[in-house]
Design a protein around this motif. Structure first.
Motif, PDB file in Angstrom:
ATOM      1  N   GLY A  96     -19.677  20.031   4.525  1.00  0.00           N
ATOM      2  CA  GLY A  96     -20.014  20.167   5.939  1.00  0.00           C
ATOM      3  C   GLY A  96     -19.484  21.436   6.572  1.00  0.00           C
ATOM      4  O   GLY A  96     -19.930  21.844   7.664  1.00  0.00           O
TER       5      GLY A  96
ATOM      6  N   THR B  17     -22.092  24.367   7.611  1.00  0.00           N
ATOM      7  CA  THR B  17     -22.752  24.413   8.916  1.00  0.00           C
ATOM      8  C   THR B  17     -21.764  24.515  10.060  1.00  0.00           C
ATOM      9  O   THR B  17     -22.058  25.133  11.081  1.00  0.00           O
ATOM     10  CB  THR B  17     -23.667  23.195   9.105  1.00  0.00           C
TER      11      THR B  17
ATOM     12  N   GLU C  52     -22.747  18.854  12.409  1.00  0.00           N
ATOM     13  CA  GLU C  52     -22.849  17.816  11.371  1.00  0.00           C
ATOM     14  C   GLU C  52     -21.862  16.683  11.641  1.00  0.00           C
ATOM     15  O   GLU C  52     -22.154  15.505  11.368  1.00  0.00           O
ATOM     16  CB  GLU C  52     -22.630  18.429   9.979  1.00  0.00           C
TER      17      GLU C  52
ATOM     18  N   SER D 289     -22.461  12.634  12.809  1.00  0.00           N
ATOM     19  CA  SER D 289     -21.696  11.561  12.183  1.00  0.00           C
ATOM     20  C   SER D 289     -21.030  10.676  13.235  1.00  0.00           C
ATOM     21  O   SER D 289     -21.063   9.440  13.135  1.00  0.00           O
ATOM     22  CB  SER D 289     -20.635  12.153  11.243  1.00  0.00           C
TER      23      SER D 289
ATOM     24  N   GLY E 185     -25.352  14.532   7.694  1.00  0.00           N
ATOM     25  CA  GLY E 185     -25.441  15.383   8.872  1.00  0.00           C
ATOM     26  C   GLY E 185     -25.565  16.851   8.496  1.00  0.00           C
ATOM     27  O   GLY E 185     -26.325  17.610   9.117  1.00  0.00           O
ATOM     28  N   LEU E 186     -24.826  17.264   7.466  1.00  0.00           N
ATOM     29  CA  LEU E 186     -24.909  18.643   6.971  1.00  0.00           C
ATOM     30  C   LEU E 186     -26.336  19.006   6.585  1.00  0.00           C
ATOM     31  O   LEU E 186     -26.867  20.057   6.984  1.00  0.00           O
ATOM     32  CB  LEU E 186     -23.982  18.802   5.760  1.00  0.00           C
TER      33      LEU E 186
ATOM     34  N   THR F 131     -29.083  17.615   7.509  1.00  0.00           N
ATOM     35  CA  THR F 131     -29.907  17.609   8.720  1.00  0.00           C
ATOM     36  C   THR F 131     -29.793  18.947   9.439  1.00  0.00           C
ATOM     37  O   THR F 131     -30.794  19.578   9.805  1.00  0.00           O
ATOM     38  CB  THR F 131     -29.461  16.474   9.661  1.00  0.00           C
ATOM     39  N   VAL F 132     -28.569  19.395   9.636  1.00  0.00           N
ATOM     40  CA  VAL F 132     -28.328  20.645  10.368  1.00  0.00           C
ATOM     41  C   VAL F 132     -28.804  21.854   9.569  1.00  0.00           C
ATOM     42  O   VAL F 132     -29.381  22.801  10.127  1.00  0.00           O
ATOM     43  CB  VAL F 132     -26.833  20.773  10.723  1.00  0.00           C
TER      44      VAL F 132
END
Length: 461
Positions: free
Chosen positions: A193, A196, A269, A273, A297-298, A300-301
Motif C-alpha cells: 500500500g 499509492t 488505500e 480500508s 484498496g491499493l 483500487t487506487v
C-alpha cells in the motif's frame, strides 16, 4: 544478494536532513531476529524496567505470551499478566476499559504481546498514563508498531489518537513465521500500500504545498523493494522473508515518527480500508484484517491513478461546478450512520470541500498536470504484475472476496476521503468532478474486468 533494511541506523541519533527538518525517533531498540523472544528479559533489564504489566489475548498468549511470562519469571522480573478473553478483539472503549481496570499501579513498563489491536491499545493507554511501553510482535500484519499514532474505534469512528513510539520492538522470526498465513500476507498488503500512499503524499506536496521529504519517502520505497524481492518465499514461511516484512513494517513506523504523522504510510488505500471496516462494524460482520483490506484498496487506487493519467482535462469547464452540500450531507448520514456527526464536524472544521479551496486546488492542478502525469507513469508499479504477485500468495485482490459489496466499493470511493482531512487522489477526483464516475467504473472493473482475479477463480473450478 538481497539487501537488508538496517533499522539500527535510524535509532538513537537525530538525523539532519536536506528537507530542513531534523528527524528522530524515541524508539531505542529493535530486535527482529531468530531467538529474539529469549532476549526479552535482557532488553527489559538493560533498559531499566522492574515492574511489567503484560497484555495479550487468548491467541497471542499461546503464540508467545506464555513463553514471555515464563522468561520474566525465570529471570526474577516482577510482572503481572492480563489475558483478554475476546477472540476477535476490537480496539474500542470497552477494550480500553478492560486494560485500564486491570492495570497495577506499580507498573513502569507496559508490554504488549501481539500485533495491531493489542499494540494500539497498549500504545494509547501507556501514553495516557505517561508510561513507556514495549511490543513483542506475534505477527507481521501491520505497520503501526513504531508509529506515534494509536488507531482506535470510538463513537463508531476509526480514529487515530496521538500517542508515542515503543521503547523497543521485539520480533522473534520463529514466532512471526508461525502466525496465520492470512496475517503474514496482511503485512505484505500493508507494505504494498505504500506505493499509492507515497504517490498521494507527493501529490499533496505538488498541489497543496504540504511538507514532503524525499529521504523519508526513499526509505519507505527501499523497504517495499526489499519485501517484493523476498515475496516469493513467503508461502514457505521463510524466516528471511518474514524478517523483511516485519522490518519494513517497523521502518514505515519509524518514517511516521520522523514526519510526526502517518503520511509516509497511509493514503487513499487506507481510507478505503477504514471506510469498509466501519461498514462491517455497523453491520455486525466479522472484521477483516487491516492489511488485507489495504491490499484491495491499493489495487483500487492504482487502477484509478492509471485511468487519471489518461484523462484530457478541460480545466476551464470546471470552475463553475457547484457542490450540492445538502445532497452530500444526506449521503454522509445514509452511509456513515452513527458516525455521521463526527464526519460532518470534521468537514465543518477543515472546509476541504469549500468552493474557495477547490478553485485554488484546480488552479494548481492545471499548472502541475504534466508533472503529475509523468510521476504516475514512472513511479507506480504495473497493476497486473502486482495483482499476479498477490494472487500467487493467496492474497485477495477483489473486494468480492472479502464480502465487500459493489455498493460499498462505490460509496467508499465517493465518501472515504471524508474520514480524514488528508489530500489524496480521492480529493483530486472530487475536484475534477470525476469521483462518482470513477466509483462506477471501479465497480465494473471488479465485477467484469479484473483478469488476474477471473483467471485465478477459473483455475480453482
Amino acid at each position: 544478494m538481497t539487501q537488508s533494511i538496517q533499522l539500527e541506523q535510524y535509532l538513537g541519533t537525530p538525523m539532519t536532513c536536506s528537507c530542513g527538518h531534523e528527524h528522530k525517533t524515541l524508539l531505542k531498540r529493535i530486535d527482529i531476529e531468530k531467538g529474539a523472544l529469549k532476549r526479552l528479559p535482557a532488553h527489559i533489564q538493560e533498559l531499566g524496567y522492574h515492574h511489567i504489566f503484560m497484555v495479550c489475548d487468548v491467541n497471542t498468549w499461546q503464540a508467545a505470551g506464555k513463553m514471555a511470562a515464563d522468561l520474566l519469571h525465570d529471570n526474577g522480573i516482577d510482572h503481572e499478566c492480563l489475558i483478554i478473553q475476546e477472540k476477535e478483539l476490537v480496539p474500542d472503549e470497552h477494550a480500553v476499559g478492560t486494560v485500564i481496570t486491570a492495570f497495577p499501579k506499580k507498573t513502569d513498563l507496559i508490554l504488549a504481546v501481539g500485533s495491531g489491536t493489542l499494540n494500539d491499545l497498549c500504545k494509547f493507554i501507556s501514553y495516557q498514563l505517561d508510561l513507556d511501553y514495549m511490543v513483542c510482535a506475534t505477527a507481521p500484519s501491520m505497520d503501526g508498531f513504531a508509529s506515534i499514532g494509536a488507531a482506535l474505534i470510538t463513537n463508531h469512528v476509526k480514529t487515530t489518537y496521538d500517542a508515542h513510539v515503543p521503547v523497543a520492538i521485539i520480533g522473534d522470526t520463529e514466532v512471526l513465521s508461525q502466525a496465520p498465513m492470512e496475517m503474514i500476507v496482511a503485512g505484505l498488503g500493508d507494505i504494498l500500500g505504500k506505493y499509492t500512499c507515497l504517490m498521494d503524499w507527493k501529490m499533496a506536496h505538488l498541489i497543496e504545498g504540504e511538507y514532503y521529504c524525499e529521504k523519508i519517502a526513499g526509505m519507505v520505497k527501499q523497504a517495499v523493494k526489499i519485501v517484493v524481492e523476498q515475496s516469493s518465499k513467503i508461502k514457505d514461511r521463510d524466516l528471511e522473508a518474514v524478517k523483511a516484512i516485519t522490518e519494513a513494517l517497523a521502518l514505515t513506523g519509524v518514517a511516521m515518527s520522523f514526519v510526526g504523522n502517518s503520511r509516509p504510510a497511509s493514503g487513499s488505500e487506507h481510507h478505503l480500508s477504514h471506510y469498509w471496516e466501519m461498514q462491517f462494524q455497523m453491520e455486525g460482520k466479522k472484521p477483516i484484517l487491516h492489511g488485507i483490506k489495504v491490499g484491495v484498496g491499493l489495487l483500487t487506487v492504482l487502477k484509478m491513478y492509471d485511468k487519471l493519467a489518461q484523462e484530457n482535462i478541460d480545466f476551464s469547464s470546471l470552475k463553475d461546478m457547484k457542490f450540492d452540500k445538502a445532497a452530500w450531507e444526506e449521503k454522509i448520514r445514509e452511509c456513515y450512520k452513527e458516525a455521521a456527526d463526527g464526519i460532518l464536524a470534521l468537514e465543518e472544521s477543515c472546509g476541504k470541500n469549500s468552493a474557495q479551496k477547490r478553485l485554488a486546488r484546480l488552479e494548481r492542478l492545471e499548472e502541475v498536470w504534466p508533472e503529475m502525469v509523468s510521476l504516475i507513469s514512472t513511479e507506480l508499479p504495473v497493476l497486473e504484475e502486482l495483482e499476479q504477485l498477490m494472487v500467487d500468495l493467496g492474497e485477495p485482490i477483489n473486494p468480492q472476496q472479502l464480502g465487500i459489496s459493489m455498493k460499498q466499493v462505490k460509496d467508499g470511493i465517493v465518501l472515504a476521503k471524508e474520514v480524514r482531512n488528508r489530500f489524496t487522489i480521492l480529493q483530486i477526483l472530487w475536484d475534477l468532478g470525476l469521483l462518482e464516475q470513477y466509483a462506477k467504473d471501479m465497480a465494473t472493473y471488479f465485477q467484469t474486468g479484473q483478469k488476474a482475479y477471473l483467471d485465478h477463480a477459473a483455475s480453482n473450478n
